[in-house]
Scaffold this active site. Structure first.
Site, PDB file in Angstrom:
ATOM      1  N   GLY A 110       0.842  -1.193   0.000  1.00 43.79           N
ATOM      2  CA  GLY A 110       0.000   0.000   0.000  1.00 43.79           C
ATOM      3  C   GLY A 110       0.875   1.240   0.000  1.00 43.79           C
ATOM      4  O   GLY A 110       1.991   1.235  -0.499  1.00 43.79           O
ATOM      5  N   CYS A 111       0.377   2.273   0.593  1.00 47.36           N
ATOM      6  CA  CYS A 111       1.068   3.565   0.624  1.00 47.36           C
ATOM      7  C   CYS A 111       2.392   3.463   1.380  1.00 47.36           C
ATOM      8  O   CYS A 111       2.439   2.951   2.499  1.00 47.36           O
ATOM      9  CB  CYS A 111       0.162   4.593   1.290  1.00 47.36           C
ATOM     10  SG  CYS A 111       0.940   6.191   1.536  1.00 47.36           S
ATOM     11  N   PHE A 112       3.450   3.983   0.782  1.00 48.88           N
ATOM     12  CA  PHE A 112       4.759   3.895   1.446  1.00 48.88           C
ATOM     13  C   PHE A 112       4.842   4.757   2.688  1.00 48.88           C
ATOM     14  O   PHE A 112       5.679   4.531   3.549  1.00 48.88           O
ATOM     15  CB  PHE A 112       5.927   4.118   0.501  1.00 48.88           C
ATOM     16  CG  PHE A 112       5.910   5.319  -0.407  1.00 48.88           C
ATOM     17  CD1 PHE A 112       5.242   6.494  -0.111  1.00 48.88           C
ATOM     18  CD2 PHE A 112       6.615   5.262  -1.596  1.00 48.88           C
ATOM     19  CE1 PHE A 112       5.270   7.587  -0.972  1.00 48.88           C
ATOM     20  CE2 PHE A 112       6.660   6.345  -2.470  1.00 48.88           C
ATOM     21  CZ  PHE A 112       5.974   7.518  -2.143  1.00 48.88           C
TER      22      PHE A 112
END
Length: 187
Positions: A15-17
């Site tokens: 997902g989002c870093f």
């Protein structure tokens, strides 16, 4: 930063870093966490291009760690706790191939540990659905733009950070309290 005989390197996409960076930077033995992009075909990915889903890259973090304090298997245990590895190309409201779940292995041992953990979690039906996490060789790591580094630390009250990143960071503090850096330990 690069791998040496005294440090390990792990590259993960879940997902989002921003979420992954905030989670892993809390762990004792984690020396650095850098957000970036891996697994695509564009030779010069940018956040704007990667967000279109057309470069083939995933948002990743690259973790440099001290294997005498934390091992790759523990990093994987955290990984499979803080994101949903059963949703293809998605984490919550973040949808697209750039948000896929992937382990980009750096050596045969990492590949085998990742495959074994996925097999074990599937056999135990931990998630109630099959894990779709890619296990693929590490490719060129493209460091993300500077404003993505320590994004949560620098923007804790931004809406996405409060709603999505903070709960994942707290999940690490709650579920892995014994692994926190000494300055973060609650005891």
């Amino acid at each position: 930063m690069h791998e040496s005989t005294n440090t390990g390197l792990a590259t993960l996409a879940g997902g989002c870093f921003w979420c992954l960076e905030a989670a892993y930077e809390q762990l004792d033995g984690v020396l650095s966490v850098r957000p970036g992009y891996m697994g695509g075909y564009d030779p010069a990915p940018t956040y704007e291009k990667v967000c279109t889903g057309e470069t083939g890259h995933a948002e990743v973090i690259q973790i440099e760690f001290d294997p005498t304090k934390i091992d790759f298997e523990t990093l994987l245990t955290v990984f499979f706790t803080i994101h949903d590895p059963t949703t293809l190309n998605r984490q919550g409201h973040d949808v697209g191939t750039q948000y896929r779940s992937a382990i980009f292995w750096h050596d045969d041992a990492q590949r085998e540990q990742a495959k074994a953990m996925i097999a074990q979690l599937n056999a135990e039906q931990v998630w109630g659905a099959m894990i779709v996490t890619e296990v693929t060789p590490a490719a060129t790591f493209h460091v993300a733009e500077a404003y993505h580094h320590q994004y949560f630390r620098n923007n804790p009250y931004q809406g996405y950070c409060m709603a999505v990143v903070a709960p994942k960071a707290m999940k690490v503090r709650t579920n892995f309290a014994a692994l926190l850096k000494p300055e973060l330990s609650l005891s």
